[in-house]
Design a protein around this motif. Structure first.
Motif, PDB file in Angstrom:
ATOM      1  N   VAL A  15       7.015  -8.343  19.012  1.00  0.00           N
ATOM      2  CA  VAL A  15       6.395  -8.605  17.539  1.00  0.00           C
ATOM      3  C   VAL A  15       5.038  -9.153  17.547  1.00  0.00           C
ATOM      4  O   VAL A  15       4.109  -8.433  16.864  1.00  0.00           O
ATOM      5  N   ASP A  16       4.641 -10.037  18.559  1.00  0.00           N
ATOM      6  CA  ASP A  16       3.280 -10.247  18.558  1.00  0.00           C
ATOM      7  C   ASP A  16       2.266  -9.493  18.913  1.00  0.00           C
ATOM      8  O   ASP A  16       1.040  -9.706  18.519  1.00  0.00           O
ATOM      9  N   ARG A  17       2.697  -8.561  19.550  1.00  0.00           N
ATOM     10  CA  ARG A  17       1.780  -7.324  20.106  1.00  0.00           C
ATOM     11  C   ARG A  17       1.060  -6.804  18.604  1.00  0.00           C
ATOM     12  O   ARG A  17      -0.018  -6.065  18.773  1.00  0.00           O
ATOM     13  N   PHE A  18       1.879  -7.022  17.400  1.00  0.00           N
ATOM     14  CA  PHE A  18       1.459  -6.068  16.234  1.00  0.00           C
ATOM     15  C   PHE A  18       0.848  -7.199  15.209  1.00  0.00           C
ATOM     16  O   PHE A  18       0.571  -6.816  14.084  1.00  0.00           O
ATOM     17  N   VAL A  19       0.774  -8.382  15.389  1.00  0.00           N
ATOM     18  CA  VAL A  19       0.615  -9.278  14.389  1.00  0.00           C
ATOM     19  C   VAL A  19      -0.786  -9.244  13.901  1.00  0.00           C
ATOM     20  O   VAL A  19      -1.013  -9.109  12.658  1.00  0.00           O
ATOM     21  N   ALA A  20      -1.911  -8.837  14.822  1.00  0.00           N
ATOM     22  CA  ALA A  20      -3.288  -8.657  14.216  1.00  0.00           C
ATOM     23  C   ALA A  20      -3.411  -7.446  13.448  1.00  0.00           C
ATOM     24  O   ALA A  20      -3.862  -7.425  12.172  1.00  0.00           O
ATOM     25  N   GLU A  21      -2.581  -6.281  13.651  1.00  0.00           N
ATOM     26  CA  GLU A  21      -2.361  -5.204  12.712  1.00  0.00           C
ATOM     27  C   GLU A  21      -1.739  -5.606  11.233  1.00  0.00           C
ATOM     28  O   GLU A  21      -2.209  -4.947  10.335  1.00  0.00           O
ATOM     29  N   HIS A  22      -0.829  -6.255  11.580  1.00  0.00           N
ATOM     30  CA  HIS A  22       0.108  -6.859  10.230  1.00  0.00           C
ATOM     31  C   HIS A  22      -0.903  -7.641   9.470  1.00  0.00           C
ATOM     32  O   HIS A  22      -0.793  -7.419   8.192  1.00  0.00           O
ATOM     33  N   ARG A  23      -1.529  -8.706   9.783  1.00  0.00           N
ATOM     34  CA  ARG A  23      -2.300  -9.296   8.972  1.00  0.00           C
ATOM     35  C   ARG A  23      -3.559  -8.571   8.491  1.00  0.00           C
ATOM     36  O   ARG A  23      -4.032  -8.929   7.250  1.00  0.00           O
ATOM     37  N   ASN A  24      -4.105  -7.516   9.108  1.00  0.00           N
ATOM     38  CA  ASN A  24      -4.976  -6.650   8.533  1.00  0.00           C
ATOM     39  C   ASN A  24      -4.307  -5.729   7.227  1.00  0.00           C
ATOM     40  O   ASN A  24      -4.809  -5.684   6.116  1.00  0.00           O
ATOM     41  N   PHE A  25      -3.048  -5.332   7.548  1.00  0.00           N
ATOM     42  CA  PHE A  25      -2.185  -4.656   6.395  1.00  0.00           C
ATOM     43  C   PHE A  25      -2.025  -5.650   5.121  1.00  0.00           C
ATOM     44  O   PHE A  25      -2.111  -5.335   4.210  1.00  0.00           O
ATOM     45  N   LEU A  26      -1.789  -7.023   5.589  1.00  0.00           N
ATOM     46  CA  LEU A  26      -1.505  -7.957   4.552  1.00  0.00           C
ATOM     47  C   LEU A  26      -2.855  -8.106   3.685  1.00  0.00           C
ATOM     48  O   LEU A  26      -2.858  -8.133   2.751  1.00  0.00           O
ATOM     49  N   ALA A  27      -3.995  -8.210   4.411  1.00  0.00           N
ATOM     50  CA  ALA A  27      -5.264  -8.618   3.691  1.00  0.00           C
ATOM     51  C   ALA A  27      -5.582  -7.442   2.881  1.00  0.00           C
ATOM     52  O   ALA A  27      -6.089  -7.577   1.708  1.00  0.00           O
ATOM     53  N   ARG A  28      -5.298  -5.986   3.099  1.00  0.00           N
ATOM     54  CA  ARG A  28      -5.656  -4.755   2.401  1.00  0.00           C
ATOM     55  C   ARG A  28      -4.988  -5.237   1.080  1.00  0.00           C
ATOM     56  O   ARG A  28      -5.190  -4.656  -0.006  1.00  0.00           O
ATOM     57  N   HIS A  29      -3.384  -5.545   0.898  1.00  0.00           N
ATOM     58  CA  HIS A  29      -2.437  -5.404  -0.106  1.00  0.00           C
ATOM     59  C   HIS A  29      -2.938  -6.755  -0.807  1.00  0.00           C
ATOM     60  O   HIS A  29      -2.790  -6.806  -1.913  1.00  0.00           O
ATOM     61  N   ALA A  31      -6.137  -7.763  -1.069  1.00  0.00           N
ATOM     62  CA  ALA A  31      -7.259  -7.297  -1.917  1.00  0.00           C
ATOM     63  C   ALA A  31      -7.025  -6.270  -3.048  1.00  0.00           C
ATOM     64  O   ALA A  31      -7.621  -6.588  -3.914  1.00  0.00           O
ATOM     65  N   SER A  32      -5.908  -5.382  -2.969  1.00  0.00           N
ATOM     66  CA  SER A  32      -5.617  -4.476  -3.890  1.00  0.00           C
ATOM     67  C   SER A  32      -4.776  -5.109  -5.169  1.00  0.00           C
ATOM     68  O   SER A  32      -4.376  -4.467  -6.037  1.00  0.00           O
ATOM     69  N   GLY A  33      -4.316  -6.462  -4.747  1.00  0.00           N
ATOM     70  CA  GLY A  33      -3.468  -7.151  -5.709  1.00  0.00           C
ATOM     71  C   GLY A  33      -1.885  -6.819  -5.830  1.00  0.00           C
ATOM     72  O   GLY A  33      -1.062  -7.077  -6.382  1.00  0.00           O
ATOM     73  N   ASN A  34      -1.659  -5.983  -4.453  1.00  0.00           N
ATOM     74  CA  ASN A  34      -0.205  -5.605  -4.357  1.00  0.00           C
ATOM     75  C   ASN A  34       0.743  -6.911  -3.843  1.00  0.00           C
ATOM     76  O   ASN A  34       1.858  -6.930  -4.065  1.00  0.00           O
ATOM     77  N   PHE A  35       0.102  -7.558  -3.126  1.00  0.00           N
ATOM     78  CA  PHE A  35       0.629  -9.034  -2.688  1.00  0.00           C
ATOM     79  C   PHE A  35       0.164 -10.287  -3.281  1.00  0.00           C
ATOM     80  O   PHE A  35      -0.852 -10.282  -3.360  1.00  0.00           O
ATOM     81  N   LEU A  36       1.110 -11.221  -3.653  1.00  0.00           N
ATOM     82  CA  LEU A  36       0.696 -12.548  -4.293  1.00  0.00           C
ATOM     83  C   LEU A  36       0.469 -13.606  -2.974  1.00  0.00           C
ATOM     84  O   LEU A  36      -0.306 -14.264  -3.074  1.00  0.00           O
ATOM     85  N   LEU A  37       1.906 -13.615  -2.306  1.00  0.00           N
ATOM     86  CA  LEU A  37       1.755 -14.594  -1.286  1.00  0.00           C
ATOM     87  C   LEU A  37       2.920 -13.965  -0.052  1.00  0.00           C
ATOM     88  O   LEU A  37       3.584 -12.972  -0.407  1.00  0.00           O
ATOM     89  N   SER A  38       2.422 -14.640   1.031  1.00  0.00           N
ATOM     90  CA  SER A  38       3.351 -14.182   2.002  1.00  0.00           C
ATOM     91  C   SER A  38       3.437 -15.169   3.140  1.00  0.00           C
ATOM     92  O   SER A  38       2.670 -16.211   3.080  1.00  0.00           O
TER      93      SER A  38
END
Length: 80
Positions: A15-29, A31-38
């Motif tokens: 899982v840890d190998r993909f955390v940086a990519e996952h955080r970028n995914f979260l940041a995009r969403h 910014a777009s208003g799709n996510f409020l918290l995580s």
């Protein structure tokens, strides 16, 4: 609004190998208003996302593009 409960199905070392990519995914969403918290669960067995979307299908489509999902390291437990 939807609560997405996520459960890791692979060891944290994988899982840890993909955390940086996952955080970028979260940041995009954020910014777009799709996510409020995580955040991750404690103990570290998965995570939680509060998503805004009109339909469950829209949320599922978004989450399917998460690097952790694409790398099969996580199972989406449920959308409420």
């Amino acid at each position: 609004m939807f609560i997405v409960l996520l459960k890791y199905i692979k060891p944290l070392s994988e899982v840890d190998r993909f955390v940086a990519e996952h955080r970028n995914f979260l940041a995009r969403h954020y910014a777009s208003g799709n996510f409020l918290l995580s955040g991750r669960q404690e103990p570290r067995t998965g995570g939680v996302i509060l998503a805004t979307a009109a339909t469950r299908a829209e949320v599922e489509c978004i989450v399917e593009n998460d690097p952790l999902d694409r790398k099969s390291t996580r199972l989406n437990s449920s959308h409420i």
